[in-house]
Structures are given as structure tokens and as C-alpha cells.
Design an enzyme around this catalytic site. Structure first.
Site, short mmCIF file in Angstrom:
data_model
loop_
_atom_site.label_atom_id
_atom_site.label_comp_id
_atom_site.label_asym_id
_atom_site.label_seq_id
_atom_site.Cartn_x
_atom_site.Cartn_y
_atom_site.Cartn_z
N ARG A 1 54.59 7.53 33.41
CA ARG A 1 55.00 6.12 33.39
C ARG A 1 55.62 5.71 34.71
O ARG A 1 55.54 4.54 35.11
CB ARG A 1 56.02 5.89 32.26
N MET B 1 70.42 10.68 39.07
CA MET B 1 69.87 9.88 37.98
C MET B 1 68.44 9.42 38.28
O MET B 1 68.11 9.10 39.43
CB MET B 1 70.77 8.65 37.74
N GLY B 2 67.60 9.44 37.25
CA GLY B 2 66.21 9.02 37.44
C GLY B 2 65.27 10.17 37.76
O GLY B 2 64.08 9.96 37.94
N HIS C 1 63.27 15.60 33.52
CA HIS C 1 62.94 15.18 32.16
C HIS C 1 62.74 16.43 31.33
O HIS C 1 62.12 17.38 31.78
CB HIS C 1 61.64 14.35 32.18
N ASP D 1 62.84 5.88 34.44
CA ASP D 1 63.98 5.05 34.85
C ASP D 1 64.12 4.90 36.36
O ASP D 1 64.72 3.92 36.83
CB ASP D 1 65.28 5.63 34.26
C1 LIG Z 1 63.90 7.50 29.86
C2 LIG Z 1 64.75 8.74 29.84
O1 LIG Z 1 65.61 8.88 29.04
S1 LIG Z 1 64.35 9.89 30.98
C3 LIG Z 1 65.84 10.77 31.31
C4 LIG Z 1 66.79 9.91 32.08
N1 LIG Z 1 67.95 10.72 32.51
C5 LIG Z 1 68.17 10.97 33.81
O2 LIG Z 1 67.46 10.55 34.71
C6 LIG Z 1 69.40 11.79 34.10
C7 LIG Z 1 69.14 12.86 35.14
N2 LIG Z 1 68.35 13.93 34.59
C8 LIG Z 1 68.91 14.91 33.83
O3 LIG Z 1 70.12 14.96 33.64
C9 LIG Z 1 68.00 15.94 33.21
O4 LIG Z 1 66.84 16.12 33.98
C10 LIG Z 1 67.61 15.58 31.75
C11 LIG Z 1 68.86 15.26 30.93
C12 LIG Z 1 66.73 14.33 31.74
C13 LIG Z 1 66.84 16.73 31.12
O5 LIG Z 1 67.75 17.73 30.96
P1 LIG Z 1 67.50 19.22 30.44
O6 LIG Z 1 66.12 19.39 29.96
O7 LIG Z 1 68.59 19.52 29.50
O8 LIG Z 1 67.62 20.07 31.75
P2 LIG Z 1 68.98 20.55 32.44
O9 LIG Z 1 69.95 19.42 32.55
O10 LIG Z 1 69.43 21.77 31.74
O11 LIG Z 1 68.43 20.89 33.87
C14 LIG Z 1 67.74 22.09 34.23
C15 LIG Z 1 68.06 22.40 35.70
O12 LIG Z 1 67.57 21.35 36.53
C16 LIG Z 1 68.66 20.69 37.18
N3 LIG Z 1 68.44 19.24 37.06
C17 LIG Z 1 67.82 18.59 36.05
N4 LIG Z 1 67.81 17.28 36.29
C18 LIG Z 1 68.44 17.11 37.48
C19 LIG Z 1 68.75 15.99 38.25
N5 LIG Z 1 68.40 14.77 37.83
N6 LIG Z 1 69.40 16.16 39.41
C20 LIG Z 1 69.73 17.39 39.83
N7 LIG Z 1 69.48 18.50 39.15
C21 LIG Z 1 68.85 18.36 37.98
C22 LIG Z 1 69.91 21.06 36.41
O13 LIG Z 1 71.05 21.00 37.20
C23 LIG Z 1 69.55 22.46 35.97
O14 LIG Z 1 69.73 23.32 37.07
P3 LIG Z 1 70.35 24.78 36.87
O15 LIG Z 1 69.36 25.51 36.00
O16 LIG Z 1 70.43 25.30 38.27
O17 LIG Z 1 71.67 24.58 36.21
O1 LIG Z 2 61.46 11.51 26.13
C1 LIG Z 2 62.67 11.58 26.45
O2 LIG Z 2 63.39 12.57 26.23
C2 LIG Z 2 63.31 10.46 27.16
C3 LIG Z 2 62.35 9.42 27.61
O3 LIG Z 2 61.68 9.56 28.61
C4 LIG Z 2 62.20 8.23 26.77
O4 LIG Z 2 62.86 8.12 25.73
O5 LIG Z 2 61.40 7.35 27.14
#
Ligand SMILES: CC(=O)SCCNC(=O)CCNC(=O)[C@H](O)C(C)(C)COP(=O)(O)OP(=O)(O)OC[C@H]1O[C@@H](n2cnc3c(N)ncnc32)[C@H](O)[C@@H]1OP(=O)(O)O
Ligand SMILES: O=C([O-])CC(=O)C(=O)O
Length: 369
Positions: free
Chosen positions: A272, A258-259, A262, A314
Site C-alpha cells: 500500500r 514511525m512509519g 510491520h 502510514d
Molecule cells: C498501519 C499500521 O498500523 S502499520 C504499523 C505502524 N506502526 C509504526 O510505524 C511504528 C513503528 N514500527 C514498529 O514499531 C514495528 O515495526 C511494529 C510495531 C509495526 C511491528 O512490530 P513487531 O513485529 O513487534 O516487531 P518489533 O517491534 O519486535 O521489531 C523487531 C526488530 O526490528 C526493530 N524495528 C522494528 N520496527 C522499527 C522501526 N520502525 N524503527 C526502528 N527499529 C525497528 C526493533 O527495534 C526490533 O529490533 P531488535 O530485534 O534489535 O530489538
Molecule cells: O496489519 C497491521 O498489523 C497493521 C496495518 O498495517 C493495518 O492495520 O492497516
């Protein structure tokens, strides 16, 4: 046989709207808000000024800024029934769910709820921004059986918000950092929650419904819920070495950290996050305890080396909230409260130039007819 159109899972890279509100310029590492870079603005402007920028389309003069602050304070009152509804919720209710319920109650108090004009929508946006700190904080307090807390008019918007959370009048540095977090969280182009709000608004539904849907979206840990998850993860360890071990184990088990990562900044640090990292450093300097910063920096190095992934907002926001003495279950609700500025701007834009969202599918089921 159905004809198959091009389908992009998660709508990655798909253009879902035309907007003049914001745009992520990844190459230049800019977050363009109404023509300005949010990262640059964060150095000299405060949250109230960004609220004005988002809702009025220009940066406020000193007099306009004072007026916005006054309008927000003028709208602090929340109907007593909202607290009564929160009191009825089971104790284990997450504050995001409390907030979703509390905000939705407000719809019934809007005497002109069917009015979608620009002036009515803007009035509602300021009203909601005024009311949200009270709903946010009490979604945590009241559900936990505590008495509601109410705003103090003599504090600034952000100072009051932080005061209501901690119960103590915050220092200047604490207010400055908390305000910067609100500013950074205020708007971010087309994340899942904004898309959800615009989809709902596109049926001609009202801003209360659109924001209620956005809260549900933001709660998930792939989106806003990540800031709480980061802090729970950081609290699992006491040393840098323990955190490194924890991350490596999680990665080995193919868990997401987590964190990190993106959809838009996947191979870069969220601009940010650099600012929140600096805020963490400032708070460490103040209390002389650098452990959280050292742990987070070690995590950053591991994630870059092992996965080529970088922190999003985050990751460093969570330890900043922690150092400010904010209870973890309020991290995502505060995100939503701050984001209401951007969400309201999007709902207004959708209502002003609306076409119903109604996409199609590639059917993968069987045909018996
Ligand atoms: C303010 C916000 O909302 S910012 C987002 C906050 N969310 C998080 O921090 C949750 C952790 N991060 C994630 O789950 C993802 O990076 C997301 C949801 C933010 C973006 O997801 P997507 O664009 O759909 O990318 P996806 O999840 O398909 O990841 C692509 C690849 O990177 C990997 N990956 C992406 N994020 C992470 C992570 N945080 N930890 C480990 N591996 C990761 C995936 O496992 C995937 O690998 P693979 O191709 O070998 O299967
Ligand atoms: O842009 C996104 O997908 C998530 C994000 O970082 C936000 O909402 O601040």
C-alpha cells in the site's frame, strides 16, 4: 510446578481466526479481500465499491454501487446529542478519544441494540459508515470550540468527507487521492484493532462496543497513531540533510522510527505504501514542491541501509494528508473511519459464527499454596 505451553510474544504468526474477509499474501504482495487483490482494485475501484465488497461479499454492479452511495448519504445524520457530548470534552482531548466517545454515544440510539442478526448488523454497519465522517471531523472541530460542520448531499462520499475536513470543495485529483487512501485503509486482515474488535464481539457484545475498543487500539503509535507521529517527525526538519541526521540520531538512541516496519511485512515494503508514495508524487507534481517526497525517499534509503526496514502505509500516507491540507490530529481518525468497513465485516463474521475468545497463560508468579 505449572506446566508451560508454547507461548509466542505478541502472538506473532499465531492463527487467531478463520475468516473469508481478507488475507495478506506477503509472497505475492497481495492483500486479498473477499477473493480480490486490494492493490489491483485500487487502480479501478473506489471506496464505496470496497465497502460493498466487504459487507456484501461481491463487487457491486453500477446499480448496486449507486445504491450503496445512496444508503451512505441517507445515513449521514448524527444525533445532536453527540455534538453536545463532544462540546463537554476538554480542549486537549485527542480527536481519537473524541471519536471513541462520540461513537459510543450512538449505542443508546439503537432501538434494537440486542438484535445480532445479519440484517440488523449490516444495517448498523452502513449507518456507522454514513455517520463516521461527521463524527470524525467534528471530534476535531467541536472539541476545539468551533461550530460543527455537516455533510453536503450533492458531493460524493469521499468529496464530502474531504470538504468537511478542509472547508473547501476539493479538486478532482484531491478527491481521487483521498478516496484511494480510504480504500487502502479499509481492511487489512488481523491487525491489533481488528483482533480487539473481534475479541469484544465474541462476548456477544454489540458493534458499538467492538468499534469503540478498536478505536482505542488504533490510537497507539505502534498501530494507527503512527501516521500522525510520522508527520510530526517530518515537520521537525526543513531539508533532506536534516532528516537524514535526525533519523541517524534516533537510530543511535535505539528509537523506533514511525512509519517503518510491520509485523507481517517486516522485510518488505507494504504494497500500500507504493501507492501512497505515487499519490505523494502526483500532489508534488501539482504544486511543483517536491521537498516532502525527497525527504521521505531519503528516509526510506537510510532505513533500508541501516536497519533493513521498509515503509508501511502510514509513512507516505502522512505527507499525502499534509499536502491535502488535513490537520495532523485527524490522520488517525480518518484511518479509523475508513477501517470501519473492514471492522464491521469482522464483527459481523464473528457474530455469525461465534466462539468466545478466552485464552490461557503461562503463570510466572510465585506459588505460596
Ligand atoms: C498501519 C499500521 O498500523 S502499520 C504499523 C505502524 N506502526 C509504526 O510505524 C511504528 C513503528 N514500527 C514498529 O514499531 C514495528 O515495526 C511494529 C510495531 C509495526 C511491528 O512490530 P513487531 O513485529 O513487534 O516487531 P518489533 O517491534 O519486535 O521489531 C523487531 C526488530 O526490528 C526493530 N524495528 C522494528 N520496527 C522499527 C522501526 N520502525 N524503527 C526502528 N527499529 C525497528 C526493533 O527495534 C526490533 O529490533 P531488535 O530485534 O534489535 O530489538
Ligand atoms: O496489519 C497491521 O498489523 C497493521 C496495518 O498495517 C493495518 O492495520 O492497516
Amino acid at each position: 510446578m505449572e506446566t508451560k505451553e508454547k507461548y509466542v510474544p505478541g502472538l506473532e504468526g499465531v492463527i487467531a481466526a478463520e475468516t473469508s474477509i481478507s488475507f495478506l499474501d506477503v509472497e505475492k504482495e497481495q492483500i486479498i479481500i473477499q477473493g480480490y487483490d486490494l492493490i489491483e482494485l485500487s487502480k479501478s475501484k473506489d471506496y464505496a465499491e470496497i465497502v460493498y465488497l466487504l459487507l456484501e461479499g461481491s463487487l457491486p454492479t453500477a446499480a448496486e454501487k449507486a445504491k450503496v452511495e445512496e444508503i451512505l448519504k441517507h445515513n449521514y445524520d448524527v444525533p445532536a446529542n453527540v455534538m453536545d457530548v463532544l462540546r463537554l470534552l476538554p480542549k486537549q482531548t485527542h480527536p481519537m478519544d473524541g471519536m471513541r466517545t462520540g461513537l459510543s454515544v450512538l449505542a443508546g440510539y439503537d432501538d434494537v441494540i440486542e438484535d445480532r442478526t445479519l440484517s440488523a448488523n449490516k444495517k448498523r454497519a452502513y449507518q456507522l459508515l454514513g455517520q463516521l465522517p461527521t463524527i470524525t471531523v467534528n471530534s476535531h472541530r467541536v472539541i476545539n470550540g468551533q461550530e460543527p460542520v455537516y455533510p453536503l448531499q450533492d458531493l460524493s462520499y469521499s468529496a464530502n468527507f474531504l470538504y468537511m475536513i478542509t472547508g473547501e470543495k476539493p479538486s478532482e485529483l484531491e478527491v481521487e487521492i483521498f478516496d484511494r487512501l480510504l480504500l487502502l485503509y479499509s481492511e487489512h486482515e488481523m491487525p491489533n484493532s481488528t483482533f480487539a474488535a473481534r475479541v469484544i464481539a465474541s462476548t456477544n457484545s454489540d458493534i458499538y462496543g467492538a468499534l469503540t475498543g478498536a478505536i482505542a487500539s488504533l490510537k497507539g503509535n505502534l498501530h494507527g497513531g503512527a501516521n500522525e507521529a510520522v508527520m510530526y517527525m517530518l515537520n521537525e526538519v526543513k531539508t533532506v540533510a536534516e532528516f537524514e541526521e535526525l533519523l541517524l540520531k534516533k537510530l543511535q538512541k535505539k528509537e523506533k522510527i514511525m512509519g517503518f516496519g510491520h509485523r507481517v511485512y517486516m522485510k518488505k515494503m507494504d504494497p500500500r505504501a507504493l501507492i501512497t508514495k505515487e499519490a505523494l508524487r502526483q500532489l508534488c507534481e501539482k504544486d511543483g514542491d517536491y521537498l516532502l517526497l525527497e525527504i521521505c525517499e531519503a528516509g526510506e534509503k537510510i532505513m533500508e541501509k541501516e536497519k533493513g526496514l521498509y515503509p508501511n502505509l502510514d509513512y507516505y500516507a502522512a505527507p499525502v494528508y499534509w499536502k491535502l491540507g488535513i490537520p495532523i490530529p485527524l490522520y488517525t481518525p480518518i484511518f479509523f473511519s475508513a477501517r470501519t468497513a473492514g471492522l464491521a465485516a469482522h464483527v459481523i463474521e464473528q457474530h455469525e459464527n461465534n466462539r468466545l475468545f478466552r485464552p490461557r497463560v503461562n503463570y510466572t508468579g510465585e506459588r505460596h499454596v
